[in-house]
Motif scaffolding. Structure first.
Motif, PDB file in Angstrom:
ATOM      1  N   ASP A  78       4.596  86.639 -23.343  1.00 41.88           N
ATOM      2  CA  ASP A  78       5.115  86.892 -24.691  1.00 41.88           C
ATOM      3  C   ASP A  78       4.045  86.648 -25.750  1.00 41.88           C
ATOM      4  O   ASP A  78       3.939  87.398 -26.730  1.00 41.88           O
ATOM      5  N   ASP A  79       3.248  85.602 -25.552  1.00 43.98           N
ATOM      6  CA  ASP A  79       2.160  85.321 -26.508  1.00 43.98           C
ATOM      7  C   ASP A  79       1.139  86.453 -26.521  1.00 43.98           C
ATOM      8  O   ASP A  79       0.616  86.822 -27.581  1.00 43.98           O
ATOM      9  N   GLU A 130       2.347  89.600 -28.354  1.00 45.65           N
ATOM     10  CA  GLU A 130       2.374  89.488 -29.816  1.00 45.65           C
ATOM     11  C   GLU A 130       1.114  90.088 -30.442  1.00 45.65           C
ATOM     12  O   GLU A 130       1.130  90.517 -31.598  1.00 45.65           O
ATOM     13  N   ASP A 136       1.697  95.249 -28.046  1.00 42.31           N
ATOM     14  CA  ASP A 136       2.571  95.562 -26.918  1.00 42.31           C
ATOM     15  C   ASP A 136       2.310  96.987 -26.434  1.00 42.31           C
ATOM     16  O   ASP A 136       1.944  97.866 -27.214  1.00 42.31           O
TER      17      ASP A 136
END
Length: 255
Positions: free
Chosen positions: A122-123, A126, A129
């Motif tokens: 997820d990091d 950010e 994507d």
């Protein structure tokens, strides 16, 4: 008459005793505690269980998933996915180890470790994507590679090194290679299998250090049920009395 009166009295006493017993009977309270994170696909948890036994068992399981036809993500329901994943794991485990695996799956004991992989992913996403349609991607340094075509273009150039962690899964025989590529994906899925098979062919050049981390594009809505926790409930009955304590004059007190 006296006998009938005694019988009636005993009946009244019995009824009163039963009503008191029922009113004093406690009612159990059931509590369920859920974690903030969602459950993860069963093959991910099985792979982590095998990884604790040996790195070779982990990759044997991954390679077995890529050879399934249809793939595990194309199975009709979760029960079929569970059965086929256990069947693959059973090839490398004893009966006692299989029992431990099933216990681990029922407790979801390895889900927190998988969550650490998902948080790292997820990091990274950010920063940029690949889009909802991409369920797997490759990282080299800070660069995100979203497709095999893009990865093929990069294969001729030097790839940047990436930071590794103690829980990373490094492909056997590539530990000493210098150029690190990290594949994020849901093992056994079609997208993951395509990346995995391509990277395996690239490993023959003896340059890449191939690492796998878990990533789930669309996590489940079901939260992990926590085991081994309890809730203590205290009930207290308190009576309150209202009293006017405001000051009064002497003549008012006489009334």
């Amino acid at each position: 008459m006296i006998l009938k009166g005694r019988k009636a009295l005993l009946a009244v006493i019995l009824i009163c005793s039963l009503s008191v017993a029922n009113s004093a009977k406690s009612h159990p309270i059931s509590t369920l505690i859920n974690a903030k994170f969602s459950i993860t696909p069963v093959q991910l948890e099985i792979s982590e269980f095998l990884s604790d036994l040996s790195n070779q068992k982990f990759w044997t399981f991954v390679n077995g998933l890529t050879k399934l036809s249809p793939g595990i993500d194309e199975r009709e329901n979760d029960l079929e996915k569970y059965k086929i994943a256990l069947k693959l794991a059973n090839r490398q485990l004893s009966n006692a180890q299989m029992k431990l695996l099933k216990l681990s799956l029922s407790l979801r004991s390895l889900t927190p470790r998988i969550q650490s992989h998902l948080l790292i992913a997820d990091d990274i996403l950010e920063r940029g994507d690949c889009g909802e349609s991409f369920t797997s991607f490759v990282i080299s340094g800070k660069e995100i590679i979203c497709s095999i075509e893009e990865l093929k273009k990069k294969s001729g150039s030097a790839l940047t090194n990436s930071d590794l962690y103690s829980f990373d899964h490094i492909y056997p025989g590539t530990e000493t290679n210098t150029q690190v590529v990290i594949l994020y994906g849901e093992i056994g899925s079609k997208s993951f299998n395509e990346f995995h098979n391509y990277l395996k062919t690239e490993l023959q050049k003896g340059v890449l250090k191939y690492v796998v981390r878990h990533f789930v594009r669309n996590p489940s809505d079901t939260k992990v049920r926590l085991s081994g926790y309890g809730v203590e409930l205290h009930l207290k009955s308190t009576e309150y009395k209202a009293q006017d304590d405001s000051p009064r004059k002497d003549n008012e007190e006489k009334f």
